[in-house]
Design a protein around this motif. Structure first.
Motif, PDB file in Angstrom:
ATOM      1  N   ALA A 186       0.651  -1.092   0.026  1.00 23.82           N
ATOM      2  CA  ALA A 186       0.078   0.085  -0.029  1.00 23.82           C
ATOM      3  C   ALA A 186       0.825   1.142   0.053  1.00 23.82           C
ATOM      4  O   ALA A 186       0.515   2.412  -0.595  1.00 23.82           O
ATOM      5  N   HIS A 187       1.870   1.312   0.704  1.00 25.18           N
ATOM      6  CA  HIS A 187       2.631   2.651   0.574  1.00 25.18           C
ATOM      7  C   HIS A 187       3.582   2.698  -0.413  1.00 25.18           C
ATOM      8  O   HIS A 187       3.730   3.774  -1.013  1.00 25.18           O
ATOM      9  N   LYS A 188       3.987   1.507  -1.313  1.00 28.77           N
ATOM     10  CA  LYS A 188       4.506   1.699  -2.547  1.00 28.77           C
ATOM     11  C   LYS A 188       3.737   2.429  -3.475  1.00 28.77           C
ATOM     12  O   LYS A 188       4.013   3.175  -4.311  1.00 28.77           O
ATOM     13  N   SER A 189       2.236   1.883  -3.733  1.00 22.47           N
ATOM     14  CA  SER A 189       1.772   2.465  -4.670  1.00 22.47           C
ATOM     15  C   SER A 189       0.681   3.616  -4.060  1.00 22.47           C
ATOM     16  O   SER A 189      -0.434   4.239  -4.675  1.00 22.47           O
ATOM     17  N   SER A 190       1.169   4.403  -2.901  1.00 20.76           N
ATOM     18  CA  SER A 190       0.373   5.475  -2.280  1.00 20.76           C
ATOM     19  C   SER A 190      -1.105   5.181  -2.453  1.00 20.76           C
ATOM     20  O   SER A 190      -1.768   6.187  -2.598  1.00 20.76           O
ATOM     21  N   HIS A 191      -1.564   4.175  -1.759  1.00 26.58           N
ATOM     22  CA  HIS A 191      -2.697   3.847  -1.693  1.00 26.58           C
ATOM     23  C   HIS A 191      -3.588   4.741  -0.738  1.00 26.58           C
ATOM     24  O   HIS A 191      -3.291   4.880   0.273  1.00 26.58           O
ATOM     25  N   PRO A 192      -4.759   4.928  -0.987  1.00 32.39           N
ATOM     26  CA  PRO A 192      -5.717   5.828  -0.088  1.00 32.39           C
ATOM     27  C   PRO A 192      -5.931   5.284   1.139  1.00 32.39           C
ATOM     28  O   PRO A 192      -6.339   6.047   2.156  1.00 32.39           O
ATOM     29  N   GLN A 193      -6.250   4.008   1.279  1.00 31.37           N
ATOM     30  CA  GLN A 193      -6.701   3.560   2.273  1.00 31.37           C
ATOM     31  C   GLN A 193      -5.457   2.829   3.151  1.00 31.37           C
ATOM     32  O   GLN A 193      -5.372   1.603   3.667  1.00 31.37           O
ATOM     33  N   LEU A 194      -4.241   3.603   3.200  1.00 33.78           N
ATOM     34  CA  LEU A 194      -3.129   3.090   3.742  1.00 33.78           C
ATOM     35  C   LEU A 194      -3.286   2.716   5.246  1.00 33.78           C
ATOM     36  O   LEU A 194      -2.641   1.675   6.005  1.00 33.78           O
ATOM     37  N   GLN A 195      -3.890   3.609   5.795  1.00 38.41           N
ATOM     38  CA  GLN A 195      -4.300   3.411   7.383  1.00 38.41           C
ATOM     39  C   GLN A 195      -5.177   2.253   7.634  1.00 38.41           C
ATOM     40  O   GLN A 195      -4.959   1.493   8.633  1.00 38.41           O
ATOM     41  N   ILE A 196      -6.088   2.057   6.889  1.00 37.52           N
ATOM     42  CA  ILE A 196      -6.872   0.796   6.921  1.00 37.52           C
ATOM     43  C   ILE A 196      -6.176  -0.330   6.781  1.00 37.52           C
ATOM     44  O   ILE A 196      -6.437  -1.549   7.556  1.00 37.52           O
ATOM     45  N   VAL A 197      -5.252  -0.475   5.813  1.00 38.23           N
ATOM     46  CA  VAL A 197      -4.279  -1.539   5.455  1.00 38.23           C
ATOM     47  C   VAL A 197      -3.377  -1.712   6.775  1.00 38.23           C
ATOM     48  O   VAL A 197      -3.228  -3.008   7.169  1.00 38.23           O
ATOM     49  N   GLY A 198      -2.890  -0.789   7.177  1.00 39.92           N
ATOM     50  CA  GLY A 198      -2.033  -0.777   8.586  1.00 39.92           C
ATOM     51  C   GLY A 198      -2.652  -1.256   9.647  1.00 39.92           C
ATOM     52  O   GLY A 198      -1.984  -2.496  10.431  1.00 39.92           O
ATOM     53  N   ILE A 199      -3.891  -1.001   9.874  1.00 41.10           N
ATOM     54  CA  ILE A 199      -4.722  -1.618  10.919  1.00 41.10           C
ATOM     55  C   ILE A 199      -5.182  -2.966  10.770  1.00 41.10           C
ATOM     56  O   ILE A 199      -4.945  -3.663  11.989  1.00 41.10           O
ATOM     57  N   LEU A 200      -5.595  -3.150   9.628  1.00 41.31           N
ATOM     58  CA  LEU A 200      -5.761  -4.757   9.615  1.00 41.31           C
ATOM     59  C   LEU A 200      -4.591  -5.590   9.588  1.00 41.31           C
ATOM     60  O   LEU A 200      -4.648  -6.635  10.253  1.00 41.31           O
ATOM     61  N   ALA A 201      -3.330  -5.165   9.056  1.00 40.09           N
ATOM     62  CA  ALA A 201      -2.170  -5.964   9.473  1.00 40.09           C
ATOM     63  C   ALA A 201      -1.905  -5.937  10.680  1.00 40.09           C
ATOM     64  O   ALA A 201      -1.418  -7.064  11.186  1.00 40.09           O
ATOM     65  N   LEU A 202      -2.010  -5.121  11.471  1.00 44.73           N
ATOM     66  CA  LEU A 202      -1.799  -4.719  12.828  1.00 44.73           C
ATOM     67  C   LEU A 202      -2.563  -5.865  13.882  1.00 44.73           C
ATOM     68  O   LEU A 202      -2.159  -6.569  14.751  1.00 44.73           O
ATOM     69  N   ILE A 203      -4.014  -5.728  13.623  1.00 46.69           N
ATOM     70  CA  ILE A 203      -5.010  -6.690  14.074  1.00 46.69           C
ATOM     71  C   ILE A 203      -4.581  -8.293  13.811  1.00 46.69           C
ATOM     72  O   ILE A 203      -4.625  -8.890  14.628  1.00 46.69           O
ATOM     73  N   ALA A 204      -4.084  -8.544  12.642  1.00 47.84           N
ATOM     74  CA  ALA A 204      -3.906  -9.712  12.108  1.00 47.84           C
ATOM     75  C   ALA A 204      -2.766 -10.066  13.104  1.00 47.84           C
ATOM     76  O   ALA A 204      -2.375 -11.471  13.522  1.00 47.84           O
ATOM     77  N   LEU A 205      -1.758  -9.246  13.221  1.00 56.02           N
ATOM     78  CA  LEU A 205      -0.353  -9.579  13.816  1.00 56.02           C
ATOM     79  C   LEU A 205      -0.743 -10.155  15.378  1.00 56.02           C
ATOM     80  O   LEU A 205      -0.276 -11.076  15.831  1.00 56.02           O
ATOM     81  N   PHE A 206      -1.521  -9.376  16.036  1.00 56.34           N
ATOM     82  CA  PHE A 206      -1.907  -9.684  17.631  1.00 56.34           C
ATOM     83  C   PHE A 206      -2.833 -10.551  17.836  1.00 56.34           C
ATOM     84  O   PHE A 206      -2.909 -11.142  18.837  1.00 56.34           O
ATOM     85  N   THR A 207      -3.738 -10.805  16.905  1.00 55.89           N
ATOM     86  CA  THR A 207      -4.856 -11.840  17.040  1.00 55.89           C
ATOM     87  C   THR A 207      -4.834 -13.317  16.385  1.00 55.89           C
ATOM     88  O   THR A 207      -5.303 -14.242  16.682  1.00 55.89           O
ATOM     89  N   HIS A 208      -3.601 -13.157  15.622  1.00 53.01           N
ATOM     90  CA  HIS A 208      -3.338 -14.565  14.807  1.00 53.01           C
ATOM     91  C   HIS A 208      -4.516 -14.682  13.953  1.00 53.01           C
ATOM     92  O   HIS A 208      -4.627 -16.034  13.716  1.00 53.01           O
ATOM     93  N   ASN A 209      -5.366 -14.069  13.676  1.00 56.57           N
ATOM     94  CA  ASN A 209      -6.463 -14.350  12.555  1.00 56.57           C
ATOM     95  C   ASN A 209      -6.006 -14.103  11.321  1.00 56.57           C
ATOM     96  O   ASN A 209      -5.910 -12.922  11.076  1.00 56.57           O
TER      97      ASN A 209
END
Length: 111
Positions: free
Chosen positions: A27-50
């Motif tokens: 998302a950062h490489k393509s300057s995606h408008p939903q960069l924060q949503i992608v970051g939050i989803l990745a962080l939730i996946a990291l901590f919940t192992h879902n």
């Protein structure tokens, strides 16, 4: 053996964290408008192992959402020209609420 075990654990940890950062880097490489949503989803996946959150982050980072505002504004300008109303060529600013800030006028010119 102890050094090998410590290096192996650190290597697995680095690999795991690198794997979880793939959607954010995409998302950062393509300057995606939903960069924060992608970051939050990745962080939730990291901590919940879902893994569904990580898959959702990859999908959001991988696809650009289509621009629906520009065609609608073009249609509005064309309709305004057909009805004889003055046409504003500049695109109205979008407020924080997501709705364009446009002043509506009555047909008789009041308001």
């Amino acid at each position: 053996m102890t050094v090998f075990g410590i290096v192996l654990i650190i290597g697995i940890g680095v690999l795991y964290l690198t794997l979880h950062s793939i959607p954010e880097r995409m998302a950062h490489k393509s300057s995606h408008p939903q960069l924060q949503i992608v970051g939050i989803l990745a962080l939730i996946a990291l901590f919940t192992h879902n893994n569904i959150f990580w898959v959702a982050a990859v999908l959001v980072a991988g696809f650009q959402f289509p621009d629906v505002i520009s065609p609608l504004q073009s249609i509005a300008r064309s309709l305004a020209k057909l009805t004889g109303r003055p046409v504003e060529e500049e695109i109205p600013e979008v407020s924080d609420a997501g709705a364009p800030e446009v002043a509506f006028q009555h047909r008789d010119g009041e308001g």
